[in-house]
Design a protein around this motif. Structure first.
Motif, PDB file in Angstrom:
ATOM      1  N   ILE A 243       0.844  -1.199   0.000  1.00 35.55           N
ATOM      2  CA  ILE A 243       0.000   0.000   0.000  1.00 35.55           C
ATOM      3  C   ILE A 243       0.879   1.249   0.000  1.00 35.55           C
ATOM      4  O   ILE A 243       1.798   1.382   0.810  1.00 35.55           O
ATOM      5  CB  ILE A 243      -0.959   0.004   1.209  1.00 35.55           C
ATOM      6  CG1 ILE A 243      -1.951  -1.157   1.086  1.00 35.55           C
ATOM      7  CG2 ILE A 243      -1.721   1.327   1.286  1.00 35.55           C
ATOM      8  CD1 ILE A 243      -2.940  -1.248   2.228  1.00 35.55           C
ATOM      9  N   VAL A 244       0.601   2.161  -0.918  1.00 36.87           N
ATOM     10  CA  VAL A 244       1.377   3.390  -1.074  1.00 36.87           C
ATOM     11  C   VAL A 244       0.706   4.570  -0.387  1.00 36.87           C
ATOM     12  O   VAL A 244       1.367   5.450   0.165  1.00 36.87           O
ATOM     13  CB  VAL A 244       1.573   3.700  -2.579  1.00 36.87           C
ATOM     14  CG1 VAL A 244       2.265   5.040  -2.780  1.00 36.87           C
ATOM     15  CG2 VAL A 244       2.366   2.586  -3.251  1.00 36.87           C
ATOM     16  N   GLU A 245      -0.628   4.594  -0.395  1.00 33.90           N
ATOM     17  CA  GLU A 245      -1.335   5.751   0.155  1.00 33.90           C
ATOM     18  C   GLU A 245      -2.772   5.379   0.494  1.00 33.90           C
ATOM     19  O   GLU A 245      -3.392   4.534  -0.165  1.00 33.90           O
ATOM     20  CB  GLU A 245      -1.323   6.905  -0.858  1.00 33.90           C
ATOM     21  CG  GLU A 245      -2.064   8.158  -0.385  1.00 33.90           C
ATOM     22  CD  GLU A 245      -1.993   9.263  -1.424  1.00 33.90           C
ATOM     23  OE1 GLU A 245      -0.880   9.730  -1.716  1.00 33.90           O
ATOM     24  OE2 GLU A 245      -3.058   9.652  -1.969  1.00 33.90           O
ATOM     25  N   LEU A 266      -4.413   3.330  -2.508  1.00 36.99           N
ATOM     26  CA  LEU A 266      -3.535   3.212  -3.672  1.00 36.99           C
ATOM     27  C   LEU A 266      -2.448   2.195  -3.374  1.00 36.99           C
ATOM     28  O   LEU A 266      -1.811   2.251  -2.314  1.00 36.99           O
ATOM     29  CB  LEU A 266      -2.899   4.568  -4.003  1.00 36.99           C
ATOM     30  CG  LEU A 266      -3.869   5.723  -4.286  1.00 36.99           C
ATOM     31  CD1 LEU A 266      -3.088   6.998  -4.627  1.00 36.99           C
ATOM     32  CD2 LEU A 266      -4.831   5.374  -5.409  1.00 36.99           C
ATOM     33  N   VAL A 267      -2.247   1.253  -4.302  1.00 33.97           N
ATOM     34  CA  VAL A 267      -1.252   0.203  -4.108  1.00 33.97           C
ATOM     35  C   VAL A 267      -0.171   0.307  -5.184  1.00 33.97           C
ATOM     36  O   VAL A 267      -0.318   1.020  -6.179  1.00 33.97           O
ATOM     37  CB  VAL A 267      -1.915  -1.197  -4.148  1.00 33.97           C
ATOM     38  CG1 VAL A 267      -2.990  -1.313  -3.081  1.00 33.97           C
ATOM     39  CG2 VAL A 267      -2.506  -1.475  -5.522  1.00 33.97           C
ATOM     40  N   GLU A 268       0.911  -0.405  -4.965  1.00 30.66           N
ATOM     41  CA  GLU A 268       2.013  -0.405  -5.929  1.00 30.66           C
ATOM     42  C   GLU A 268       1.534  -0.909  -7.292  1.00 30.66           C
ATOM     43  O   GLU A 268       0.562  -1.677  -7.365  1.00 30.66           O
ATOM     44  CB  GLU A 268       3.144  -1.288  -5.405  1.00 30.66           C
ATOM     45  CG  GLU A 268       3.801  -0.743  -4.133  1.00 30.66           C
ATOM     46  CD  GLU A 268       4.838  -1.698  -3.560  1.00 30.66           C
ATOM     47  OE1 GLU A 268       5.005  -2.796  -4.135  1.00 30.66           O
ATOM     48  OE2 GLU A 268       5.453  -1.353  -2.538  1.00 30.66           O
ATOM     49  N   PRO A 269       2.222  -0.491  -8.393  1.00 28.70           N
ATOM     50  CA  PRO A 269       1.762  -0.859  -9.742  1.00 28.70           C
ATOM     51  C   PRO A 269       1.561  -2.349  -9.954  1.00 28.70           C
ATOM     52  O   PRO A 269       0.659  -2.759 -10.688  1.00 28.70           O
ATOM     53  CB  PRO A 269       2.866  -0.309 -10.644  1.00 28.70           C
ATOM     54  CG  PRO A 269       3.430   0.846  -9.885  1.00 28.70           C
ATOM     55  CD  PRO A 269       3.368   0.439  -8.444  1.00 28.70           C
ATOM     56  N   ASP A 270       2.372  -3.180  -9.306  1.00 29.19           N
ATOM     57  CA  ASP A 270       2.220  -4.629  -9.497  1.00 29.19           C
ATOM     58  C   ASP A 270       1.451  -5.288  -8.351  1.00 29.19           C
ATOM     59  O   ASP A 270       1.425  -6.509  -8.226  1.00 29.19           O
ATOM     60  CB  ASP A 270       3.604  -5.282  -9.642  1.00 29.19           C
ATOM     61  CG  ASP A 270       4.482  -5.024  -8.423  1.00 29.19           C
ATOM     62  OD1 ASP A 270       4.103  -4.163  -7.584  1.00 29.19           O
ATOM     63  OD2 ASP A 270       5.546  -5.673  -8.303  1.00 29.19           O
ATOM     64  N   GLY A 271       0.807  -4.476  -7.503  1.00 26.71           N
ATOM     65  CA  GLY A 271       0.052  -5.032  -6.381  1.00 26.71           C
ATOM     66  C   GLY A 271      -1.272  -5.630  -6.830  1.00 26.71           C
ATOM     67  O   GLY A 271      -1.839  -5.248  -7.857  1.00 26.71           O
ATOM     68  N   PRO A 333       3.240   5.641   3.967  1.00 23.97           N
ATOM     69  CA  PRO A 333       4.175   4.905   4.849  1.00 23.97           C
ATOM     70  C   PRO A 333       5.286   5.819   5.352  1.00 23.97           C
ATOM     71  O   PRO A 333       5.638   6.808   4.716  1.00 23.97           O
ATOM     72  CB  PRO A 333       4.748   3.824   3.927  1.00 23.97           C
ATOM     73  CG  PRO A 333       3.766   3.682   2.829  1.00 23.97           C
ATOM     74  CD  PRO A 333       3.182   5.045   2.615  1.00 23.97           C
ATOM     75  N   GLY A 334       5.827   5.478   6.520  1.00 23.73           N
ATOM     76  CA  GLY A 334       6.941   6.241   7.083  1.00 23.73           C
ATOM     77  C   GLY A 334       6.531   6.994   8.323  1.00 23.73           C
ATOM     78  O   GLY A 334       5.340   7.155   8.627  1.00 23.73           O
TER      79      GLY A 334
END
Length: 338
Positions: A243-245, A266-271, A333-334
């Motif tokens: 998960i990116v956002e 929003l997930v990574e392109p290959d998620g 994340p972070g």
């Protein structure tokens, strides 16, 4: 754009029903309480007039609101049980919250009226027949203990039933105060004890009213459950793999004990969007008790130039490509994710 909507619906309804208390049992216990209160209230009005006791009359007036509160609760339960349909896509579940708010408002208004009357009696105390007042108050304690026990057997996880319970519990304290005041009058002749007892009851009524109005108001204003931190929830979701956002995260209550949540993820392109949605639903169901979820899951950069979202430093940039009017913080994340 790929949009996945996940809907998970709990089967238990309110928390109390999940533990074996049925709606039919709730109505039975409330009905028994209503009979006890109505019969005693009629007798108390007559005795209060004869004894000249404001405390007894205030108790009777409060018992009238008790009866109204229980009737409202019974009506609200029947309305809330109706299936969703037409323009009421959640059904009429919030009828119970309307009932709870009405209970809180009547408690508050009755408290204000009794406070004014009590102050007037402090200034110019009338003669009160303490013995008759004492006997009636002692009977009232027994009746209200029985009524409170009946409602306590019902599902108090429902704010609707909790509202009726608070009415009865406040009335029980009122009768205890009235009994003490009557004993003081019998032993010492201090007539102002009647008004002082009334003021103590008013304080309890205002406290109970505030709690009901606050809790029902939170639900009407679509606030998150009082025991849930939406920011902590957002951080928990965005910490899941790929998960990116997470943004447009909303948590609210349909009715007491029934939370709902929606979010844009929003997930990574290959998620795997479907796998992410199912995993998040399990987390929300098992760790937060949220069984009604709507999650929109997209690949990052799907409708933007590759990498735009990841390279953005603005807390809201990137999200606008997916949501024209995003609401609330954006979680990434972070340590400084939002």
């Amino acid at each position: 754009m790929t949009i996945d909507h996940g809907h998970a619906h709990g089967s238990g309804g309110h928390a109390g029903h999940a533990h074996g208390v049925s709606a039919h049992a709730d109505r039975r216990w409330l009905g028994i309480s209503l009979v006890l209160i109505t019969v005693f209230m009629a007798a108390e009005v007559a005795v209060g007039v004869i004894a000249g006791s404001l405390a007894l009359l205030s108790d009777a007036a409060h018992m009238l609101t008790d009866a109204v509160a229980i009737v409202l609760a019974l009506i609200a339960m029947r309305l809330a049980a109706r299936p969703a349909g037409g323009g009421f896509t959640y059904g009429l579940k919030r009828a119970e919250i309307l009932s709870a708010q009405a209970n809180g408002l009547t408690l508050f208004l009755l408290g204000v009226w009794l406070a004014v009357e009590a102050v007037q009696r402090l200034v110019s105390p009338p003669q009160v027949r303490g013995g008759l007042m004492l006997v009636t108050a002692l009977v009232g304690i027994v009746v209200n203990m029985a009524a409170a026990w009946c409602i306590a057997k019902a599902n108090r996880a429902s704010l609707n039933i909790e509202g009726a319970y608070q009415h009865i519990l406040t009335d029980l304290f009122a009768f205890i105060g009235t009994a003490v005041a009557a004993l003081v009058i019998v032993l010492t002749g201090f007539q102002r004890a009647d008004a002082i007892a009334t003021l103590l009851v008013v304080a309890l009524m205002v406290k109970a009213a505030y709690g009901l109005l606050r809790d029902s108001g939170r639900i009407f204003l679509e606030a998150a459950p009082a025991d849930m931190d939406p920011d902590a929830l957002g951080d928990r979701l965005v910490a899941q793999p790929v998960i990116v956002e997470v943004h447009d995260l909303h948590v609210w209550q349909i009715t007491s004990g029934q939370a709902a949540m929606s979010a844009h993820v929003l997930v990574e392109p290959d998620g795997d969007c479907h796998s992410v949605r199912r995993h998040l639903e399990r987390v929300l169901r098992h760790d937060y008790g949220i069984t009604h979820t709507t999650l929109q899951v997209d690949h990052v950069g799907e409708d933007t130039e590759a990498g735009d979202l990841l390279q953005s430093t603005s807390p809201t940039a990137g999200s606008a490509e997916h949501c024209d009017d995003a609401h609330g913080p954006v979680y990434r994340p972070g340590p400084n994710g939002h």
